[in-house]
Scaffold this motif. Sequence first.
Motif, mmCIF file in Angstrom:
data_model
loop_
_atom_site.group_PDB
_atom_site.id
_atom_site.type_symbol
_atom_site.label_atom_id
_atom_site.label_comp_id
_atom_site.label_asym_id
_atom_site.label_seq_id
_atom_site.Cartn_x
_atom_site.Cartn_y
_atom_site.Cartn_z
ATOM 1 N N MET B 1 0.205 -1.609 -0.275
ATOM 2 C CA MET B 1 -0.182 -0.037 0.228
ATOM 3 C C MET B 1 0.645 1.292 0.265
ATOM 4 N N ASN B 3 2.387 2.696 -2.387
ATOM 5 C CA ASN B 3 2.565 3.443 -3.877
ATOM 6 C C ASN B 3 1.449 3.497 -4.241
ATOM 7 N N LEU B 4 1.054 3.950 -5.558
ATOM 8 C CA LEU B 4 -0.145 4.768 -6.277
ATOM 9 C C LEU B 4 -0.641 2.410 -6.939
ATOM 10 N N LEU B 5 0.169 1.718 -7.527
ATOM 11 C CA LEU B 5 -0.014 1.249 -8.048
ATOM 12 C C LEU B 5 -0.294 -0.374 -6.492
ATOM 13 N N ARG B 7 -1.660 0.073 -3.950
ATOM 14 C CA ARG B 7 -2.593 0.396 -3.671
ATOM 15 C C ARG B 7 -4.420 0.090 -4.230
ATOM 16 N N ALA B 8 -3.973 0.547 -6.157
ATOM 17 C CA ALA B 8 -5.094 0.373 -7.016
ATOM 18 C C ALA B 8 -4.760 -1.231 -7.194
ATOM 19 N N SER B 10 -4.640 -3.807 -4.280
ATOM 20 C CA SER B 10 -5.673 -3.895 -3.402
ATOM 21 C C SER B 10 -6.505 -3.957 -3.664
ATOM 22 N N LEU B 11 -6.785 -2.893 -4.065
ATOM 23 C CA LEU B 11 -8.191 -1.911 -4.364
ATOM 24 C C LEU B 11 -9.505 -3.075 -5.532
ATOM 25 N N PHE B 14 -10.331 -6.688 -4.224
ATOM 26 C CA PHE B 14 -11.395 -6.655 -3.391
ATOM 27 C C PHE B 14 -12.399 -6.257 -4.287
ATOM 28 N N THR B 15 -12.763 -5.255 -5.039
ATOM 29 C CA THR B 15 -13.362 -5.110 -5.761
ATOM 30 C C THR B 15 -13.850 -6.529 -6.285
ATOM 31 N N VAL B 18 -15.970 -9.063 -4.010
ATOM 32 C CA VAL B 18 -17.051 -8.477 -3.339
ATOM 33 C C VAL B 18 -18.457 -8.671 -5.651
ATOM 34 N N MET B 19 -17.833 -8.470 -6.321
ATOM 35 C CA MET B 19 -18.114 -8.894 -7.780
ATOM 36 C C MET B 19 -18.144 -10.147 -7.261
#
Lengths: 146, 180
Positions: B1, B3-5, B7-8, B10-11, B14-15, B18-19
């Motif tokens: 988490m 740097n940006l990549l 975090r992206a 992990s997000l 998890f998305t 959820v789907m």
Amino acid sequence: MDGMVAMLPTPLQNWSTHLDFEGQRFAERIYKITLTISGVVGFVVGVWTQQLSYALYIVMAGALITALVILPPWPFLRQNPVEVSHNVLEDFFEKFGGYRIVKWHTPAKPEPMVSSQPAAENKVADKKAADKKKADKKKKEAKKSK
Amino acid sequence: MHNLLSRANSLLAFTLWVMAAVTAACFLSTVFLDYTVSNHLEVNDIKIRNVRDYATDDKQADLATLAFNLKVDFSRLFNWNVKQLFVYLVAEYKSAENAVNQVVIWDRIVERSERVVMDEIGVKTKYYFLDDGAHLLKHDNVTFVLRYNVIPNAGYLRLVQSTNQLVVPFPTTYTTTRRS
């Protein structure tokens, strides 16, 4: 990642997207909560409209909103900056090696163990000392007799 | 988490979780529903001919042609987990050659849309009703069964049989004219 960063225009390449550790923890909590909520809301909307596509669109919209909240390095995610001590050797590593050794949390030193039976131990030590003395005495006497 | 990549990444992971959970919930909310419907079927104008069956061996076989009227209302089957139905009409009968014969004579895909009530007259069969031998003539009870696959968005392919069947006695003479 470095190849992708090199493709960006030059002023963007030096833009740091780092968060501090508290910010990372907060960001993870944010996305877990918002995505779970969007999943539940999506399911309810899906049952109500009887369209699976609506349910998944809502989850994807929730993910986009969450991306806006946690991906950029906002100031509210950088409120606990990491403490960096300036040491010549570490500065050298950062400059030429590209990374820095960071002390974030020093674990407390464990207390020295106190022996539970000090008397017994001393007895043994005393006995050993006494034995040694006796042995030395005997040796001396032997030497003297010679 | 950090740097940006990261975090992206992990997000996104998890998305996708959820789907998958929402899709599984969709499946669970529809798996125990009742998917049976009744139908109204009439079979008329049955003609049997004795023809040379070139596809298998050179024996003579019975070929039946018929038309049917079918009235079914599929609207109560469609929910958010049903993509389409694959409906087919089977003629089942017993013969001296085989204990069970099942011949599919017609099928259709019914998609989730406004047009899910079927009320048709004079439907011609899509596939040949060719017997394995010459046993259709004078057959007392050929049973016409309507079955359908419920094709889901998430889950297994369900096969359902409609509640009523039609038992039809077949003609006792061959048709010798060329017109079907």
